[in-house]
Scaffold this active site. Structure first.
Site, PDB file in Angstrom:
ATOM      1  N   ASP A   1       0.816  -1.225   0.000  1.00  0.00           N
ATOM      2  CA  ASP A   1       0.000   0.000   0.000  1.00  0.00           C
ATOM      3  C   ASP A   1       0.844   1.266   0.000  1.00  0.00           C
ATOM      4  OD1 ASP A   1      -2.342  -1.447   0.056  1.00  0.00           O
ATOM      5  OD2 ASP A   1      -2.597  -1.310   2.226  1.00  0.00           O
TER       6      ASP A   1
ATOM      7  N   ARG B   1      -0.468   3.503  16.041  1.00  0.00           N
ATOM      8  CA  ARG B   1      -0.838   4.491  15.025  1.00  0.00           C
ATOM      9  C   ARG B   1      -0.622   5.937  15.453  1.00  0.00           C
ATOM     10  NH1 ARG B   1       0.367   1.061  11.467  1.00  0.00           N
ATOM     11  NH2 ARG B   1      -1.307  -0.123  10.486  1.00  0.00           N
TER      12      ARG B   1
ATOM     13  N   ASP C   1      -7.651   2.360  11.063  1.00  0.00           N
ATOM     14  CA  ASP C   1      -6.371   3.053  11.057  1.00  0.00           C
ATOM     15  C   ASP C   1      -6.475   4.475  10.520  1.00  0.00           C
ATOM     16  OD1 ASP C   1      -4.844   1.110  12.287  1.00  0.00           O
ATOM     17  OD2 ASP C   1      -4.470   0.034  10.425  1.00  0.00           O
TER      18      ASP C   1
ATOM     19  N   SER D   1      -2.108 -10.073   5.251  1.00  0.00           N
ATOM     20  CA  SER D   1      -1.701  -8.689   5.473  1.00  0.00           C
ATOM     21  C   SER D   1      -1.379  -8.573   6.963  1.00  0.00           C
ATOM     22  CB  SER D   1      -2.854  -7.763   5.082  1.00  0.00           C
ATOM     23  OG  SER D   1      -2.719  -6.545   5.754  1.00  0.00           O
TER      24      SER D   1
END
Ligand code: ARG
Length: 398
Positions: free
Chosen positions: A12, A92, A121, A171
């Site tokens: 990504d 995060r 996220d 992932s």
């Protein structure tokens, strides 16, 4: 336009580099933050530069992650929906704050991240960035672009990006506190996660046929030692991930409610997080009184939800943490756990200033508790229920 991109080195964020350049004509600066993921950071840097980044920054934030994110999570017994120790959710805001720091220092106009529009996220990144630097524009290429994983791979190939296309079908988001594993067959809630998806946790069937004893020492709610030796929390977490995993303990498999309203099947491995929270909770039971324990459980639920939903920098978090810190003053002592083939059980605990009193609790002779006082207490305790029963006997309803 100059953009600082939070760069993990995965698909990504790598396709985001040429996309930002093509779509916005941007000068892209990549920022990789080390929160304990196993990654060859030199390779990550090379990948970023060869995909077109003009500059790359690497920031080791492991100690900060442990001190300011994992520690509060242990004190809060932070488990979202009673299961998930919040590894991704905690990292995060830290990653976002590091990227903002670089963006401001380098005079960027925008910050970019690789989050999709379907997950939590994006909320954690966007809220943190907006709190810290309201003037920076936020660009989320994957969310804006709306590509499937296959289409992304197609695009990456067409731009000649150096990615390992044979990568795991899963992932994965990894840090010291947990590994989140998603995609492929895991999207079927009925399909059992294969052990090959895990880095630490082995199939308990093949785990050693022996009990592993762990003595964990706490000081004011923070783990400070293992099996009698002082240890930094970072070392302790790393060690417990290995020890727990080797005995087959530490998988979480549950249906999770994402903030965006999607129910998803989430699989994690987090042996250390689960062991430390289990031990900490146990020590609290012998050191906190019942009223504090039951109120703290409510606070913990809100704390976990706030972290999960991206509100790390909300003033309520500060207030909750202040309450939690106050409760930890006497949470000092040792908890003994036994690991055996996938199970972890607390088998003993001892505290510096316990509320448990053997003198009061014992059934043996010599207890200082006045049994006779129990008679009056018991009569009054049940009074309301007894009166209600009397009315029912007279044929009246509830
Ligand atoms: N469901 C977890 C969370 O929201 C894990 C997310 C994993 N993220 C990822 N980019 N793979 O915290």
């Amino acid at each position: 336009m100059k953009v600082a991109l939070a760069y993990s080195g995965g698909l990504d964020t790598t396709v985001s580099i040429p996309w930002l350049k093509e779509k916005y004509g941007a000068d892209v600066i990549t920022v990789t933050v080390d929160v304990g993921q196993s990654e060859d950071f030199r390779e990550v840097e090379e990948r970023a530069l060869s995909a077109g980044a003009s500059k790359h920054f690497f920031i080791d934030a492991k100690d900060e992650f442990v001190r300011h994110y994992i520690e509060p999570c242990i004190k809060a017994n932070g488990l979202y929906e009673d299961e998930y120790p919040l590894g991704t959710a905690l990292a995060r805001p830290l990653i976002a704050s590091k990227v903002v720091e670089v963006a401001l220092r380098e005079g960027c106009d925008a910050v970019a991240h690789g989050c999709t529009g379907k997950g939590n996220d994006q909320l954690r990144f966007d809220t943190t960035i907006s709190v810290l630097a309201p003037d920076l524009k936020i660009i989320a290429p994957i969310r804006e672009w709306d590509l499937s994983r296959d289409e992304e791979i197609e695009y990456a190939k067409s731009r000649g990006l150096k990615l390992d296309y044979r990568q795991s079908r899963f992932s994965i988001d990894e840090n010291l506190w947990s590994r989140s594993i998603e995609a492929a067959e895991l999207e079927d809630p009925w399909a059992k996660p294969p052990y090959e998806a895990f880095k630490y946790v082995v199939d308990p069937v093949g785990a050693p046929d022996r009990v592993e004893v762990l003595d964990i020492d706490f000081e004011r709610g923070v783990p400070v030692g293992l099996n009698g030796s002082d240890m930094s929390l970072r070392e302790l977490v790393q060690e417990l991930n290995v020890l727990g995993g080797k005995s087959g303990f530490g998988v979480i498999d549950h249906i999770e409610d994402r903030a965006v309203g999607i129910k998803s099947r989430e699989v994690y491995e987090a042996p250390a997080a689960l062991l430390l929270i289990k031990a900490h909770k146990d020590l609290e039971k012998i050191t906190l009184n019942s009223k504090t324990l039951s109120f703290k459980a409510l606070v913990e639920r809100v704390w976990s939800q706030m972290v999960y939903q991206g509100f790390w920098l909300d003033p309520l978090m500060e207030a909750l943490n202040a309450f939690i810190d106050k409760t930890q003053e006497n949470v000092t002592g040792r908890v003994r756990l036994e690991l055996y083939k996938g199970s972890a059980r607390v088998v003993g605990r001892v505290a510096e200033n316990p509320l448990y009193s053997h003198e009061i609790a014992t059934y043996a002779r010599g207890s200082v508790f006045q049994q006779k006082a129990g008679e009056g207490f018991s009569k009054i305790w049940g009074l309301d229920t007894v009166i209600s029963a009397r009315r029912r006997r007279k044929g009246k309803t509830v």
